[in-house]
Write a protein that holds these residues in place. Structure first.
Motif, mmCIF file in Angstrom:
data_model
loop_
_atom_site.group_PDB
_atom_site.id
_atom_site.type_symbol
_atom_site.label_atom_id
_atom_site.label_comp_id
_atom_site.label_asym_id
_atom_site.label_seq_id
_atom_site.Cartn_x
_atom_site.Cartn_y
_atom_site.Cartn_z
ATOM 1 N N TRP A 164 0.819 -1.213 0.000
ATOM 2 C CA TRP A 164 0.000 0.000 0.000
ATOM 3 C C TRP A 164 0.858 1.269 0.000
ATOM 4 N N VAL A 165 2.008 1.244 -0.666
ATOM 5 C CA VAL A 165 2.851 2.441 -0.748
ATOM 6 C C VAL A 165 2.254 3.372 -1.801
ATOM 7 N N LYS A 166 2.042 4.648 -1.425
ATOM 8 C CA LYS A 166 1.487 5.602 -2.400
ATOM 9 C C LYS A 166 2.626 6.199 -3.216
ATOM 10 N N GLN A 167 2.271 6.752 -4.367
ATOM 11 C CA GLN A 167 3.331 7.232 -5.254
ATOM 12 C C GLN A 167 4.169 8.324 -4.593
ATOM 13 N N ASP A 168 3.494 9.273 -3.871
ATOM 14 C CA ASP A 168 4.276 10.352 -3.261
ATOM 15 C C ASP A 168 5.209 9.807 -2.169
#
Ligand code: HEM
Ligand code: HEM
Ligand code: SF4
Ligand code: SF4
Ligand code: SF4
Lengths: 449, 215
Positions: A164-168
């Protein structure tokens, strides 16, 4: 003389909502429908020939660390696991109940690492791991997957990475690690989206999430070796793939496609991947296989091979050797599954002064860590049985009397840590990259003051 | 009765055996096409490399670890082919019906090799009982198959040594031989055919695709 099957004491029951809750809504009709569909439509020659050829000789048993570690309990032998699942399913023509499917999930998903060692012990080369993956596929289609594992698959599906790592967050982490790396090596950079670079470096999502320093270390190594490299700022940076192990081959295919397409989009010469065994397997074999490619479109090189190249070509020099006694965990996905055993030893010998080879079995024949194949990703409920299921690995490591276990695979790394803890071995686990950081020479002109 | 068994039954058995093997082979080759990886991965070089390591005694690690089983398995399988093909009685009958003839084993040797096969079958039986991992995966069919394979050897031996009524014994022997031949294509005894393919496929996957050894 072993006990007859009905006298073997039952195994401890493990509660897992992914099995217990989901099984409540299963009907016998649905189970039979799914089983017959998977077997009719998704399996062909290998499935049938393996099952018809197996002469029930049990010679595969001695391969399996689960069998050896559980006092030779026949329920853990490779063919024993097939008997308890597929033979029964075929005998009953798919007419089994929800409890049986839960058992199948436990056996195929949490008590087999898909390490394929048994295929090297069976005189016919029956691929037990493949057969048990068919069982996983059936369980997955029925929605019976251990909860922690299913969560990683959901993450892959929604975010194209495992955690669940977000792009930012991803980009921030890279920038932070670039700053860290520059405090050691002035020229260290993490070039994002650089078209035509020589190397596309990909990692597994736990690196940015919890082990970010590994990326910073790689930035230093790349700078010292003067490699023209890049990482993508967009999806496809995560090379891990737990959908592959959960039987969700559709998501597995999407994840592998995204990874290879990111490399193609940046027109790189090759993909170098971090120290992970299952990621290598996904990128080189299982992914391309599902996608109908004979080979990956962009050559994929595992970190061990990359380090070997850097050291033998002199692009990085070893200033001093690592002194503490070390041994090695040979990850099956790159040693048995990629033939990197010799290169791994050579890298260790080049960097460490006191290498203690593990006692037999070694190389392709070495025991799996017990964590791979998605087993460790089934989470805490299954940890006790997993650690108990690999006492042979604990004995093997203890016999070396080393202090450090070098482990170039993330799953093995966590798995070996659990074994060290469970059997109180008092050792530590290190990636090769951590050893390299301590022993490689940083040329004076690159040294940050 | 004797002529019925030595004539038509032998014919039927041979036709079922050859037809059954062909059917299994064609079926496998066809369904291998649907299994998308099989043909692309097959490699002659690595397939043969693996086959060699599993056909030469003690060339693989597991064969060395389980040396007693290895010795018995090789003795059993070699005699399984050697005895019926080079048995004087069989060669003579074949020559009588077809013409061609080949060398034969002396009677004493044939006797001893027959006993060896039966002893090996007993070893397999005991092994099935003694080893928990083998017992766990044993069902009635495993005993039946072992009996089907041992029967022609036991009855052939009994006929030759004229135990009980010779005529009856020879008939029983021929029937049991025919049953064994017919069972091969349609039971796990088909490993005789599939061995070559499962082994070469696994050898190819390990060698050509994964760059590793499989023995
Ligand atoms: C189906 C056709 C077969 C026929 C017509 C046939 C016929 C015979 C005959 C006539 C004998 C000689 C008995 C004597 O010496 O007086 C014999 C012996 C024997 N046969 Fe067959 N047989 C057949 C199949 C087989 C098969 C399939 C096997 C084993 C795989 C087999 C194994 C033997 C053995 C081991 C002996 C006795 C050898 C000894 O103790 O010296 N036979 N057979
Ligand atoms: C070239 C052909 C063949 C090969 C390579 C082969 C190979 C093998 C191997 C590797 C095993 C397992 C090892 C063991 O249990 O000791 C086995 C078992 C066995 N084979 Fe064969 N085999 C062949 C032909 C045959 C034939 C023609 C027959 C009988 C008609 C046969 C009957 C058996 C039996 C009964 C067993 C099982 C023993 C047990 O109960 O454990 N095999 N074979
Ligand atoms: S864990 Fe490895 S050796 Fe054991 S059954 Fe699974 S693939 Fe075979
Ligand atoms: S898988 Fe191979 S080794 Fe295991 S019981 Fe079957 S034939 Fe024997
Ligand atoms: S985690 Fe390591 S030892 Fe275990 S299956 Fe993967 S590569 Fe093999």
């Amino acid at each position: 003389m072993g006990l007859p099957a009905y006298l073997i004491p039952p195994l401890p029951v493990v509660a897992d909502p992914g099995l217990d809750e989901n099984a409540k809504s299963l009907t016998r009709e649905r189970i039979a429908e799914v089983i017959n569909r998977v077997i009719d439509r998704e399996t062909a020659a290998r499935f049938r020939v393996y099952l018809n050829t197996c002469v029930h000789c049990g010679l595969c048993s001695d391969a399996c660390h689960w069998f050896l570690s559980n006092d030779r309990d026949p329920r853990f032998s490779p063919v024993g696991k097939v008997k308890q699942t597929l033979w029964e399913i075929l005998k009953r023509k798919g007419r089994v109940d929800a409890d049986f499917i839960k058992e199948c999930s436990r056996i195929a998903q949490t008590e087999c690492n898909g390490c394929r060692k048994c295929s090297m012990y069976c005189p016919f080369g029956v691929d037990i791991a493949y057969l048990l993956f068919v069982v996983r596929r059936i369980c997955y289609e029925l929605g019976i997957v251990p909860q922690f594992l299913q969560d990683t698959v959901n993450s892959h599906s929604a975010t194209m990475n495992q955690m669940w790592v977000k792009q930012d967050e991803w980009i921030d982490t890279l920038q932070w690690q670039e700053d860290e790396a520059r405090e050691e090596v002035t020229t260290a950079r993490i070039p994002l989206d650089k078209e035509g670079a020589e190397v596309f470096y990909s990692v597994i999502a736990p690196e940015p999430k919890i082990l970010a320093q590994l990326i910073g270390s790689m930035a230093q190594i790349m700078a010292i070796a003067r490699i023209d490299w890049t990482m993508p700022s967009f999806d496809g940076w995560d090379n891990s793939n737990l959908a592959m192990f959960a039987g969700d081959f559709e998501v597995m295919g999407r994840v592998e496609r995204a990874h290879h397409e990111a490399a193609l989009r940046l027109k790189v010469r090759r993909i170098v991947m971090g120290e992970c065994g299952h990621a290598f397997r996904g990128a080189v074999y299982d992914g391309p296989r599902w996608l109908g490619w004979r080979q990956p479109p962009v050559p994929v090189i595992h970190a061990v091979e990359f380090y070997h190249e850097l050291i033998t070509s002199g692009r990085i020099k070893i200033a001093r050797k690592f002194e503490e006694p070390v041994t090695v965990q040979e990850p099956c996905n790159i040693v048995r599954g990629g033939g990197l055993g010799t290169k791994l030893r050579e890298v260790i010998q080049a960097t460490c002064a006191d290498f203690r080879p593990p006692p037999d079995p070694q190389f392709e024949h070495n025991y799996c860590c017990g964590a791979g194949g998605g087993v460790i990703n089934c989470g805490p409920p299954w940890k006790t049985s997993r650690v108990k299921g690999n006492s042979v690995k604990a004995e093997q490591l203890a016999a070396t009397k080393a202090h450090i276990v070098i482990t170039p695979c993330h799953n093995c790394h966590s798995g070996i840590e659990d074994i060290i803890g469970g059997y109180k071995l008092g050792m530590h686990v290190k990636f090769l990259c951590e050893i390299l950081m301590q022993v490689m020479e940083i040329p004076d002109e690159l040294k940050a003051s | 009765m004797y002529s019925l068994v030595s004539g038509p039954l032998v014919w039927i058995a041979s036709i079922v055996f050859v037809g059954g093997m062909t059917y299994q082979l064609v079926n496998m080759l066809k369904s291998a096409k649907r299994d998308k990886v099989v043909y692309p991965y097959m490699s002659l070089k690595y397939g043969l490399r693996s086959l060699l390591h599993w056909l030469v005694p003690f060339a693989s690690r597991n064969m060395r670890e389980r040396y007693e089983t290895t010795i018995v398995t090789f003795a059993f399988h070699i005699c399984l082919f050697l005895v019926p093909i080079f048995l004087t009685a069989h060669v003579v009958m074949f020559a009588f019906a077809w013409g061609p003839k080949w060398g034969t084993l002396s009677e004493g040797v044939a006797d001893w090799l027959t006993v060896l096969v039966v002893l090996a079958a007993v070893f397999f039986l005991v092994r099935r009982w003694m080893l928990p991992e083998v017992r766990f995966v044993t069902s009635l069919s495993d005993y039946v198959l072992l009996a089907v394979v041992a029967a022609p050897f036991v009855t052939g031996f009994m006929a030759r040594h004229q135990w009980f009524d010779y005529e009856t014994m020879v008939i029983i022997h021929m029937v049991s031989g025919a049953v064994m031949l017919m069972a091969i294509p349609f039971t796990r005894l088909s490993h005789m055919l599939f061995f070559v393919f499962t082994r070469t496929y696994m050898g190819s996957e390990f060698g050509a695709v994964r760059n590793a050894r499989d023995w």
